[in-house]
Write a protein that holds these residues in place. Structure first.
Motif, short mmCIF file in Angstrom:
data_model
loop_
_atom_site.label_atom_id
_atom_site.label_comp_id
_atom_site.label_asym_id
_atom_site.label_seq_id
_atom_site.Cartn_x
_atom_site.Cartn_y
_atom_site.Cartn_z
N ASN A 235 -15.41 4.91 112.31
CA ASN A 235 -14.67 4.02 111.42
C ASN A 235 -15.60 3.69 110.25
OD1 ASN A 235 -12.14 3.75 112.75
ND2 ASN A 235 -13.11 2.49 114.30
N HIS B 41 -10.82 9.79 110.66
CA HIS B 41 -9.39 9.49 110.55
C HIS B 41 -8.89 9.69 109.13
CE1 HIS B 41 -10.30 5.67 108.54
NE2 HIS B 41 -11.14 5.37 109.51
N ASP C 75 -9.63 4.02 113.84
CA ASP C 75 -9.41 4.52 115.19
C ASP C 75 -9.78 3.45 116.20
OD1 ASP C 75 -8.45 7.21 114.87
OD2 ASP C 75 -10.42 7.75 114.09
N GLN D 288 -15.38 9.60 116.47
CA GLN D 288 -14.41 9.20 115.44
C GLN D 288 -14.96 7.96 114.72
OE1 GLN D 288 -11.31 9.32 118.77
NE2 GLN D 288 -10.02 9.78 116.99
N ASP E 21 -6.53 9.68 122.50
CA ASP E 21 -6.22 10.40 121.27
C ASP E 21 -6.05 11.87 121.65
OD1 ASP E 21 -7.09 12.19 118.94
OD2 ASP E 21 -6.90 10.27 117.92
N SER F 112 -12.68 1.67 106.17
CA SER F 112 -11.71 1.58 107.26
C SER F 112 -11.19 0.15 107.39
CB SER F 112 -12.35 2.01 108.59
OG SER F 112 -12.81 3.34 108.53
#
Length: 582
Positions: free
Chosen positions: A391, A362, A369, A389, A374, A395
């Motif tokens: 994190n 991200h 995320d 995805q 998505d 994050s």
């Protein structure tokens, strides 16, 4: 489209191809449409591109005319620098906006007088504006809270050089003060009773966000909301905080009756990922959005007293049910032992075994995320790829200590957190680690490029959309020796005395070991278009495989439908060429 309480259409507005950023209600009389346009800042601010925010009042009565906030006024620039709410004052609706004061000397054209905005009250019937609070002057940065009577009751001043801050209440009485090296202090709103103010600070030593409530009459601040706040729930017409939605997407409201009703509503949607999208001031009606497995985005209006719900619309009616790739949470451990949580999207109709992979980090990087639909991840999944995805450290939504773990880790552990996720997928038998590409936008675009330059031997290709490529060019001015909260924030992210060249994909272009696709909006004001041009030149000079796709008229956020679709088509095509799914 505006609908009445029964769901019947009331009025339609044709607004054309504009970038809508928000819609706010003005009672039952009108809506406030907040949008943005890309333009130049003028000579006072270096003639740079900026995303200027503007607003229009769209009345529900066809006999009333549209009002443009700050338009055609010779003493206020036509741009909104901060929105501070809508209030009903003496029976009339007023809006509160930050704006630049304009003036001129004899023989000169009007020019912006200040480096910071003043606060204006705007009559939303006719656009008449009145200044109600003065701007700060550098190095002071100023913010306000407007109470239910339309008065700027609370002022926050932060010294941009020293980080000293102070919150003043009605009459200028000091309510709280302190020092934050990075200026991490925010006004949240008024307390539920309206006689307190809630604010948030970030403790650099403890790596934690703290919220406090202090009486407007003065007194000792008290800790409140000691939880991971996903969303603040406030009355839109007086700024009073009604509660929060926590990390688990559960409401935590101050009023016991409202809390009981909200719990019942959220229980109705317990099997899907649900978020609170909007609500009436008394929370008698709420709008929720659902997204996730079998659901590409659905909107419901719910009566909190009865629990009756009515579907308002589907975001993607043509993509439903089994056409949606399965979404789940995938947990793994980074090389240094840190637990990482990622979102895994699997291709529909294929066994989760030995799949080709797209790593999709991200942007932000202070973002995260969630297990929802998505559009980019689902596009790759529909072509046969597992999409991860991560994190990564840095994050949000895992607590401030996890976010702070990313400090100084650009191109370092924030980068290896991604490849550690790929290795974990392979170890689980889900993915073939030798068939992986990395794709991302903004910070994710930086990570994609770093994955084939700063790192090597991991990915077959990289796609960067609006990504940072050269840290010195991007952040060098902030790190040039000046000491202020902005420099401290950049230094926090990149690390003190970081070797920016060693972390910059452009400077490491000669190490690129996979084809690169660069996609960049020419009107990007967050990460300049020049970042991708510099990267293309460096890769070409090094004899590497690179393609640059320029998006005319596009900003950092892919706000235009046509260029967003082009980004999707180009990125999927590129990955399929260099890392075939079959």
């Amino acid at each position: 489209m505006v609908f009445d309480a029964t769901g019947a259409p009331k009025r339609q507005f044709v607004i054309g191809d504009v970038k809508v950023r928000a819609i706010e209600w003005i009672g039952d009389e009108a809506i406030l449409l907040i949008r943005s346009e890309t333009g130049r800042t003028g000579f006072r601010f270096g003639n740079r591109k900026r995303e200027w925010v503007r607003a229009n009042v769209l009345p529900l009565s066809e006999s009333s005319e549209v009002v443009s906030v700050f338009a055609d006024q010779n003493r206020i620039a036509n741009a909104i620098i901060g929105f501070h709410g809508v209030r009903q004052v003496d029976g009339q609706w007023k809006g509160y906006f930050g704006g630049f004061r304009m003036g001129k000397r004899s023989g000169e054209d009007p020019r912006i007088l200040d480096s910071a905005p003043a606060l204006f009250e705007v009559d939303l019937r006719n656009g008449k504006a009145e200044q109600i609070a003065y701007p700060a002057q550098w190095p002071v940065l100023r913010d306000w809270l407007v109470d239910g009577e339309g008065k700027p009751a609370v002022t926050l001043d932060i010294n941009g050089e020293t980080g000293k801050w102070q919150i003043d209440g009605p009459g200028g009485q000091k309510l709280a003060s302190g020092i934050s090296e990075r200026g991490s202090v925010d006004l949240i709103g008024f307390g539920a009773a309206g006689d307190t103010v809630i604010y948030q600070t970030f403790d650099e030593d403890e790596a934690t966000a703290k919220r406090f409530e202090v009486p407007l009459a003065g007194g000792a601040p008290a800790r409140v909301y000691e939880t991971l706040v996903q969303q603040w729930v406030s009355n839109p017409y007086d700024g009073r905080v009604l509660g929060v939605v926590d990390k688990s997407r559960q409401p935590r409201l101050e009023n016991a009756d409202q809390q009981a009703s909200a719990e019942k509503i959220f229980e109705l949607f317990s099997r899907v990922n649900v978020s609170l999208a909007d609500y009436t001031p008394d929370l008698s009606t709420i709008i929720v959005r659902t997204s996730g497995n079998y659901d590409s985005g659905s909107w419901y209006r719910v009566d909190t007293a009865t629990g009756n719900r009515m579907i308002m619309g589907l975001e993607r009616p043509a993509i439903q049910g089994q056409a949606i790739g399965k979404i789940s949470t995938f947990e793994y451990t980074a090389a240094d032992g840190l637990d990482i949580e990622a979102i895994l999207t699997l291709p529909p109709g294929r066994a989760a075994e030995n799949l080709p992979v797209v790593i999709l980090p991200h942007g932000g990087p202070t973002a995260h995320d969630e297990p929802v639909f998505d559009w980019w991840a689902q596009a790759f999944a529909s072509r046969g790829y597992a999409v991860l995805q991560p994190n990564f450290r840095g994050s949000t939504n895992r607590g401030e200590s996890f976010r702070a773990a990313g400090d100084g880790e650009w191109g370092r552990k924030m980068q290896t957190d991604l490849s550690d996720g790929l290795a974990a997928l392979a170890e689980a038998g889900i993915a073939d680690a030798s068939r992986a590409c990395i794709v991302g936008a903004s910070y994710g675009g930086y990570a994609a490029l770093a994955g084939v330059t700063v790192q090597n031997g991991v990915y077959r290709c990289a796609v960067s959309v609006n990504g940072v490529t050269d840290l010195e060019t991007m952040f060098g001015e902030e790190l040039s020796g000046r000491r202020d909260i902005f420099m401290n924030g950049v230094e926090q992210l990149l690390g003190e005395d970081a070797d920016l060249d060693a972390l910059s994909p452009r400077q490491m272009a000669g190490r690129a070991d996979a084809p690169v696709l660069l996609i960049h909006g020419r009107d990007d004001t967050r990460v300049p278009y020049a970042q991708s041009v510099l990267m293309e030149d460096a890769l070409e000079d090094a004899g590497k495989d690179v393609t640059l796709v320029s998006l005319d008229g596009e900003d950092h956020f892919l706000s235009s439908a046509d260029t967003r679709k082009r980004t999707l088509i180009e990125s999927v095509r590129f990955v399929e060429r260099h890392n075939p799914a079959d």
